[in-house]
Design an enzyme around this catalytic site. Structure first.
Site, PDB file in Angstrom:
ATOM      1  N   GLU A   1     -40.497 -11.597 -10.179  1.00  0.00           N
ATOM      2  CA  GLU A   1     -40.586 -11.843  -8.780  1.00  0.00           C
ATOM      3  C   GLU A   1     -39.399 -13.018  -8.545  1.00  0.00           C
ATOM      4  O   GLU A   1     -39.700 -14.127  -8.933  1.00  0.00           O
ATOM      5  CB  GLU A   1     -42.070 -12.504  -8.443  1.00  0.00           C
ATOM      6  CG  GLU A   1     -43.118 -11.671  -8.683  1.00  0.00           C
ATOM      7  CD  GLU A   1     -43.326 -10.424  -7.807  1.00  0.00           C
ATOM      8  OE1 GLU A   1     -42.529 -10.527  -6.997  1.00  0.00           O
ATOM      9  OE2 GLU A   1     -43.794  -9.443  -8.356  1.00  0.00           O
TER      10      GLU A   1
HETATM   11  P1  NAD Z   1     -36.796 -21.379 -12.414  1.00  0.00           P
HETATM   12  O1  NAD Z   1     -36.626 -20.071 -12.733  1.00  0.00           O
HETATM   13  O2  NAD Z   1     -36.040 -22.627 -12.525  1.00  0.00           O
HETATM   14  O3  NAD Z   1     -38.339 -21.674 -13.111  1.00  0.00           O
HETATM   15  C1  NAD Z   1     -39.458 -20.891 -12.996  1.00  0.00           C
HETATM   16  C2  NAD Z   1     -40.063 -20.712 -14.449  1.00  0.00           C
HETATM   17  O4  NAD Z   1     -39.436 -20.479 -15.390  1.00  0.00           O
HETATM   18  C3  NAD Z   1     -40.685 -22.415 -14.820  1.00  0.00           C
HETATM   19  O5  NAD Z   1     -42.361 -22.476 -15.128  1.00  0.00           O
HETATM   20  C4  NAD Z   1     -39.728 -22.936 -15.947  1.00  0.00           C
HETATM   21  O6  NAD Z   1     -40.170 -23.575 -17.064  1.00  0.00           O
HETATM   22  C5  NAD Z   1     -39.496 -21.484 -16.549  1.00  0.00           C
HETATM   23  N1  NAD Z   1     -38.103 -21.358 -17.308  1.00  0.00           N
HETATM   24  C6  NAD Z   1     -37.162 -22.078 -17.224  1.00  0.00           C
HETATM   25  N2  NAD Z   1     -36.264 -21.801 -18.240  1.00  0.00           N
HETATM   26  C7  NAD Z   1     -36.971 -20.753 -19.002  1.00  0.00           C
HETATM   27  C8  NAD Z   1     -36.160 -20.003 -19.893  1.00  0.00           C
HETATM   28  N3  NAD Z   1     -35.027 -20.075 -20.554  1.00  0.00           N
HETATM   29  N4  NAD Z   1     -36.919 -18.927 -20.641  1.00  0.00           N
HETATM   30  C9  NAD Z   1     -38.310 -18.773 -19.913  1.00  0.00           C
HETATM   31  N5  NAD Z   1     -38.749 -19.296 -18.743  1.00  0.00           N
HETATM   32  C10 NAD Z   1     -38.167 -20.650 -18.498  1.00  0.00           C
HETATM   33  O7  NAD Z   1     -37.316 -21.181 -10.794  1.00  0.00           O
HETATM   34  P2  NAD Z   1     -37.854 -22.550  -9.941  1.00  0.00           P
HETATM   35  O8  NAD Z   1     -36.819 -23.396  -9.526  1.00  0.00           O
HETATM   36  O9  NAD Z   1     -39.245 -22.978 -10.479  1.00  0.00           O
HETATM   37  O10 NAD Z   1     -38.395 -21.821  -8.610  1.00  0.00           O
HETATM   38  C11 NAD Z   1     -37.698 -21.323  -7.542  1.00  0.00           C
HETATM   39  C12 NAD Z   1     -37.092 -20.011  -7.887  1.00  0.00           C
HETATM   40  O11 NAD Z   1     -38.009 -19.038  -7.975  1.00  0.00           O
HETATM   41  C13 NAD Z   1     -36.282 -19.640  -6.640  1.00  0.00           C
HETATM   42  O12 NAD Z   1     -34.971 -18.633  -6.934  1.00  0.00           O
HETATM   43  C14 NAD Z   1     -37.234 -18.796  -5.561  1.00  0.00           C
HETATM   44  O13 NAD Z   1     -36.478 -17.772  -4.900  1.00  0.00           O
HETATM   45  C15 NAD Z   1     -37.993 -18.106  -6.799  1.00  0.00           C
HETATM   46  N6  NAD Z   1     -39.288 -17.753  -6.299  1.00  0.00           N
HETATM   47  C16 NAD Z   1     -39.508 -16.429  -6.196  1.00  0.00           C
HETATM   48  C17 NAD Z   1     -40.728 -15.905  -5.661  1.00  0.00           C
HETATM   49  C18 NAD Z   1     -41.307 -14.697  -5.595  1.00  0.00           C
HETATM   50  O14 NAD Z   1     -42.459 -14.144  -5.322  1.00  0.00           O
HETATM   51  N7  NAD Z   1     -40.348 -13.615  -5.645  1.00  0.00           N
HETATM   52  C19 NAD Z   1     -41.639 -16.951  -5.369  1.00  0.00           C
HETATM   53  C20 NAD Z   1     -41.533 -18.175  -5.758  1.00  0.00           C
HETATM   54  C21 NAD Z   1     -40.367 -18.630  -5.980  1.00  0.00           C
END
Ligand code: NAD
Length: 477
Positions: free
Chosen positions: A223
């Site tokens: 997502e």
């Molecule tokens: P992010 O990708 O920075 O982090 C999300 C999660 O991934 C965190 O729990 C983090 O600990 C983990 N993570 C970080 N690096 C990782 C790695 N190398 N391997 C595995 N996991 C890792 O996202 P964010 O800043 O927390 O959220 C914002 C983003 O999420 C925006 O792009 C937003 O559009 C998206 N988002 C999408 C939805 C949806 O339903 N499609 C909903 C909410 C947010």
């Protein structure tokens, strides 16, 4: 890293593997949870949420600096409770084996599909709706009879700790556990050989998660994010639509994956629309800094990123309209902002904004607006405002997105009657309601042969009868 941090880090990683092994063991050793067991887990989750509502609201607000309590109750806790209600109501029906057609060539036989648990499902969630995006998938994962491990975001540490504690108080280790920690833990988490991995977050990290999952052939639901457009058509009342776009954009201060990222507006109405958005904001949020309804930006890094993006557009000649309140910076809030004439190659139009800044772009024909969207990655959401059915159909046909709300924003994502998800760079696979149950189940096909197996009668050794049957089958239309 000092010795203490190294030890804690190693403990965290060892825990991760131990919990996984416990959960994996029970999924390989026993029968699938019954309808009653699944319903009872959903009920326990419901009670846990209701009992800890105030604590969750406070923890999330403190992680953000300020997060509207009503938004947490409505858009996080309320939506999870809705999901639980929907699953408890539909589960008996969803779990029923589905009878399937058997071709005459294979008669006599019966065929059906059983939806069975996959096993252990991993859930990695982001910070922007930390509760909804951890427990929303969990509801469907439980409904499908799976065990689950959740890794919430390190940017919401108070919420993540509270979730870990409340889940540990409610469920046994072999049912559900939350593991907390930074990016190293998240990375190690994504490398576990889950039976399915649900990741909600940015497209860049999503790529890494899919790579890690590929090593284990773990299927993924991703997502992700992107730039979701709102098309405002020529036939609508600009002030009314501006209010609707502002509602979707400035909720959670724009830190919503499906917030309208930018608006496409008929060229002659761009200025009126921009001013109407700021007027609507004045009514939604008469003040900003001390207003509990208006949410802070999650971190200093995201705050600087947003301020820098607006400064860059202003320096390139864009017009910036902004709601005024002098104290916003101290509360790590960015005032609702409209940018007219943001350059296409600037940060605002290149990257997902994920904050309360709305670029407004003029267009001269609907085809031009659709071409503007289609030059970019397929977005997570698409919004269109028009009174004309044909116009709305032209837009829905003309630009593919994960989901759509027409004449409004956001609300397609709150429906349990249909899947929510992205397409291409905005995501893979959807869930919610029955679609979530199906997504986190294995659709297992079963064929029961009747009193005679005709194919075994034909050979080997293969002879004339087999050849005659082949010819008949080949000629069938
Ligand atoms: P992010 O990708 O920075 O982090 C999300 C999660 O991934 C965190 O729990 C983090 O600990 C983990 N993570 C970080 N690096 C990782 C790695 N190398 N391997 C595995 N996991 C890792 O996202 P964010 O800043 O927390 O959220 C914002 C983003 O999420 C925006 O792009 C937003 O559009 C998206 N988002 C999408 C939805 C949806 O339903 N499609 C909903 C909410 C947010």
């Amino acid at each position: 890293m000092d010795t203490q941090i190294v030890t804690q880090h190693q403990d965290g990683l060892a825990d991760l593997h131990r919990i996984f092994d416990v959960q994996h063991g029970v999924t390989r050793g026993g029968l699938a949870p019954t309808l009653q067991e699944r319903k009872s887990r959903l009920e326990k989750l419901r009670q846990m949420l209701v009992a800890n509502e105030a604590a969750f609201v406070a923890a999330i607000s403190s992680d953000f600096g300020n997060r509207s309590a009503d938004e947490t109750r409505m858009l996080e806790i309320g939506l999870v409770l809705n999901g639980i209600r929907c699953a408890r109501k539909g589960l008996a029906r969803w779990m029923r084996p589905e009878k399937r057609h058997v071709d005459v060539a294979f008669q006599p036989a019966k065929a059906w599909v059983r939806h069975e648990p996959l096993g252990v499902v991993g859930i990695i969630s982001p910070w922007n709706y930390p509760l909804f995006l951890s427990l929303g998938p969990l509801v469907d994962v439980i409904a499908a009879g799976n065990r689950a491990m959740i890794k919430p975001s390190e940017l919401t540490p108070r919420f993540s700790d509270l979730l870990a504690r409340t889940i540990a108080d409610t469920f046994s280790e072999d049912e559900i556990r939350v593991v907390t920690g930074g990016v190293e833990v998240a990375q190690a988490f994504s490398e576990l050989p889950f039976d399915h991995l649900v990741f909600t977050g940015s497209t860049g990290v999503g790529r890494k998660v899919m790579l890690a999952a590929a090593a284990n052939l773990t299927p993924v639901t991703l997502e992700l994010g992107g730039k979701s457009p709102a098309i405002v058509c020529d036939d609508v009342d600009v002030a009314k639509v501006a209010k609707s776009v502002a509602f979707g954009k400035f909720l959670n201060a724009g830190q919503t994956c499906i917030a309208p990222d930018y608006a496409l507006v008929p060229s002659s109405k761009v200025e009126a629309f921009g001013k109407a958005v700021i007027a609507a904001v004045g009514k939604f949020y008469p003040t900003l800094a001390g207003n509990g309804d208006y949410t802070s930006i999650i971190s200093d890094r995201h705050y600087s990123r947003l301020v820098g993006a607006v400064d860059e557009a202003r320096a390139a000649g864009a017009t910036v309209l902004s709601a005024r309140d002098d104290g916003v910076a101290a509360a790590r809030k960015v005032a609702p902002t409209v940018v007219i004439g943001a350059p296409e190659n600037g940060v605002l139009m290149r990257e997902e904004i994920f904050g309360p800044v709305l670029p407004v772009i003029g267009y001269d024909s609907l085809d031009e607006a659709l071409a503007f969207i289609n030059r970019r990655d397929r977005p997570l959401a698409l919004y269109a405002f028009s009174h004309q059915r044909e116009t709305l159909e032209k837009i829905v046909d003309g630009a593919i997105s994960g989901g759509v709300t027409l004449n409004g924003t956001l609300l397609h994502a709150a429906q349990d009657g249909m899947a929510f998800g992205g397409v291409g760079p905005s995501g893979i696979g959807g869930y919610h309601g029955r679609d979530g149950f199906i997504r986190f189940s294995h659709a297992r096909s079963v064929l029961k042969i009747g009193f005679i197996n005709v194919f075994e009668k034909l050979g080997p050794p293969w002879g004339g009868l087999a050849r005659t049957v082949s010819k008949i089958l080949a000629r069938r239309r």
